[in-house]
Scaffold this motif. Structure first.
Motif, PDB file in Angstrom:
ATOM      1  N   ASP A 108       0.829  -1.214   0.000  1.00  0.00           N
ATOM      2  CA  ASP A 108       0.000   0.000   0.000  1.00  0.00           C
ATOM      3  C   ASP A 108       0.859   1.257   0.000  1.00  0.00           C
ATOM      4  N   GLN A 111       2.239   1.829  -3.380  1.00  0.00           N
ATOM      5  CA  GLN A 111       1.190   2.276  -4.288  1.00  0.00           C
ATOM      6  C   GLN A 111       0.839   3.746  -4.058  1.00  0.00           C
ATOM      7  N   ASN A 112       0.712   4.145  -2.782  1.00  0.00           N
ATOM      8  CA  ASN A 112       0.404   5.549  -2.476  1.00  0.00           C
ATOM      9  C   ASN A 112       1.522   6.470  -2.941  1.00  0.00           C
ATOM     10  N   LYS A 113       2.760   6.044  -2.701  1.00  0.00           N
ATOM     11  CA  LYS A 113       3.890   6.865  -3.106  1.00  0.00           C
ATOM     12  C   LYS A 113       3.933   7.011  -4.616  1.00  0.00           C
ATOM     13  N   LEU A 116       1.373   9.616  -5.648  1.00  0.00           N
ATOM     14  CA  LEU A 116       1.829  10.983  -5.341  1.00  0.00           C
ATOM     15  C   LEU A 116       2.933  11.405  -6.291  1.00  0.00           C
ATOM     16  N   ARG A 230       4.357  15.277   1.281  1.00  0.00           N
ATOM     17  CA  ARG A 230       3.543  14.066   1.436  1.00  0.00           C
ATOM     18  C   ARG A 230       4.306  12.809   1.005  1.00  0.00           C
ATOM     19  N   ILE A 234       5.574   9.183   3.448  1.00  0.00           N
ATOM     20  CA  ILE A 234       5.053   7.813   3.208  1.00  0.00           C
ATOM     21  C   ILE A 234       6.083   6.811   3.737  1.00  0.00           C
TER      22      ILE A 234
END
Length: 597
Positions: A108, A111-113, A116, A230, A234
């Motif tokens: 996760d 994936q989030n990184k 962004l 942000r 992460i």
């Protein structure tokens, strides 16, 4: 109780040894289930992932300052196999749920990184484009303002100063994003927009483009900085550290389990050692007993070998006597057939001799002596006696009749003597044939099977004629073969004789078929088929047994001796019959060995 212990002691020891050995193998396999190098490789893989994440962060920072880098995250080439290795290590046991959550946390986070980074890349591209174009547009405006047509000197200088201040302030804002700088840029933009109206229309597009770039920088720079912040928070590295910590815990637990299995291995090995020591002691104690038993067995074996040799000699002697008896029985069978045939021919000899004797006794020549005496008595007046005397007148006619009678008797006697000579020659031929085979017991020589059939028929000709047996010869052309004449003739005579006896009580025509067939290049079949009384199914398996016979006056030697003779010639004799009243077919199968020409 002691008997039970002795009875089940060795099975119990064997079962215990198998159990201990199985446990030893099981614990040995379990102790090698986990390879320590696997943990080192997995931690090295986690280190590569952390290094890749750090390189990713560096690329993002370089991208921010304008260095053109590809921001896609490329996993190590062996990532798939490494993840599968980690799955095998951690997907079972009490730590499996924790592994699943930490693996999912890492996935996760990446994936989030990645999302962004994609947003950062888009906004940063707009920002870098405006920052790169801003100095160029500012230089173009300054060039335009050098033209005196653009207005008064004061106006041009004021606008040039405002453009320069806007460019510098915007660049400072890109470096240090503050609200004060943002208000200052906005004020300068308002001032510049107000002054654009004082310029010629041809100058306005450049000023509009400058204002757009400045506004883009004011809008995108905070977004880019926010995305960088942000991205930096992460916890990709922290998730990898958590996975690494889980690997350490798994390795510690595996090491503890490994030590436990090693302890179990030591216990099982000790039990196996004790069992082997006990077996060695028992082996040493049993060695002397085994030697003693071996000595007794050797002695008994020597005695047994002596008895076996003695029995073997007795069996060989009995076999030799049996073979001699079978041979003598066969020879007796041949001699009997010869005597029967000779007896039949002697009947013809006796008849011919009796006829000759009767002819001689009743010969007309007996009256010749009376006629000669009568002539001697009238020797002085023989002419007068023959011409004038009544008895004398009969002498010439008597002599004429006597000559005819003597000639007739001579013809008849010659015919009977010829028949007698022929019968005697037949007897000589039968005896000669028997003598030819009597002395050739084991002679292998070239022979023609059809000739042997003819000899066998001659020896049985009297009996076949007496029983009105018709012989059908179904001979296939066959070359000379190598064989034993005596044994073959023995078999053929017996088979023909048996076929004749089998048809002695039947009412239908008595036919015997003799056959010669080459079945294949290595096999010869000689057969005798009759239309006799047949063989019952229960007797077909015993027909060749020694002493078995269905005739009241039979001895059971003939077919048995034939079967033995066939085996001695490396062949076999077999019979087929459809049942009582259906006749029988005896077939002699021999290996076909052609005589060299």
């Amino acid at each position: 109780m002691t008997i039970l212990i002795r009875k089940y002691k060795w099975p119990a020891l064997l079962a215990a040894a198998l159990v201990v050995f199985s446990a030893l193998i099981f614990f040995l396999i379990k102790s090698y289930t986990y390879d320590s190098s696997t943990y080192f490789e997995s931690r090295d893989f986690i280190r590569q992932l952390k290094q890749a994440d750090a390189n990713w962060n560096v690329k993002i920072l370089r991208k921010k300052i304008g260095v053109n880098n590809n921001l896609s995250l490329a996993p190590p080439p062996e990532a798939q196999s490494r993840w599968e290795q980690l799955e095998r290590l951690n997907n079972s046991g009490p730590l499996a749920p924790l592994w699943a959550s930490r693996r999912q946390g890492y996935v996760d986070a990446v994936q989030n990184k990645r999302l962004l980074v994609e947003q950062f890349e888009q906004h940063n591209a707009n920002l870098r484009k405006s920052l790169d174009e801003l100095p160029i547009v500012e230089d173009e405006i300054q060039t335009l303002l050098l033209d005196k047509k653009s207005g008064s000197e004061t106006t041009r200088l004021t606008i040039a100063s405002s453009v320069l201040d806007l460019a510098l302030t915007t660049s400072e804002y890109a470096l240090y994003v503050t609200s004060d700088k943002a208000r200052e840029v906005q004020d300068q933009l308002s001032e510049l927009e107000r002054r654009i109206g004082e310029l010629p229309p041809s100058y306005r597009p450049a000023f509009v483009l400058l204002i757009q770039h400045a506004k883009t920088v004011i809008e995108e720079q905070p977004l880019v900085n926010d995305l960088l912040d942000r991205i930096s928070v992460i916890p990709v590295a922290q998730e990898l550290d958590n996975i690494n910590e889980l690997l350490n815990e798994t390795q510690r637990r595996t090491a503890a389990t490994d030590r436990k299995y090693h302890m179990y291995l030591a216990v099982c090995a000790s039990l196996m050692a004790l069992l082997m020591i006990y077996l060695a002691v028992r082996l040493v104690r049993s060695y002397s007993v085994i030697n003693q038993i071996n000595h007794e067995l050797q002695t008994a074996n020597d005695r047994l070998e002596e008895r076996v040799q003695e029995r073997t000699r007795e069996l060989k002697e009995a076999e030799r006597e049996l073979v001699d008896a079978a041979r003598m029985a066969g020879m007796a069978e041949i001699a009997t057939n010869v005597l029967h045939n000779v007896g039949n021919v002697l009947n013809s000899v006796n008849i011919s001799a009796e006829l000759v004797t009767r002819k001689l006794k009743n010969s007309k020549t007996q009256g010749l002596a009376k006629a000669v005496r009568m002539m001697n008595e009238h020797a002085t007046d023989l002419g007068q006696f023959i011409t004038e005397d009544e008895k004398g007148k009969l002498l010439p006619r008597y002599f004429n009749e006597l000559v005819d009678s003597i000639a007739n008797e001579q013809v008849q006697l010659i015919e009977e003597l010829a028949q007698l000579t022929k019968s005697i020659d037949h007897i000589k031929e039968i005896v000669t044939t028997q003598q030819t085979y009597a002395g050739a017991a084991r002679l292998i020589e070239p022979l023609k099977v059809s000739d042997l059939f003819e000899d066998a028929l001659r020896m049985n000709s009297g009996a076949l004629s007496r029983h009105h047996v018709t012989v059908i010869k179904d001979y296939q052309d066959s070359p000379l073969i190598m064989g034993d004449k005596h044994r073959l003739l023995l078999i053929l005579i017996n088979l023909i004789s048996n076929a004749k006896f089998a048809m002695s009580h039947v009412d239908h025509p008595r036919e015997m078929t003799l056959g010669i067939r080459i079945v294949d290049p290595t096999t010869l079949h000689i057969s005798v088929k009759d239309r006799g009384e047949g063989i019952a199914p229960q007797n077909q398996a015993r027909i060749f047994n020694h002493g078995f016979t269905t005739r009241k006056d039979g001895h059971g030697f003939g077919l048995h001796s034939c079967a033995l003779a066939a085996v001695e010639m490396k062949g076999r004799l077999f019979v087929h019959s459809d049942g009582p009243g259906q006749g029988a077919l005896f077939t002699l199968e021999l290996p076909l060995e052609l005589a060299s020409t």
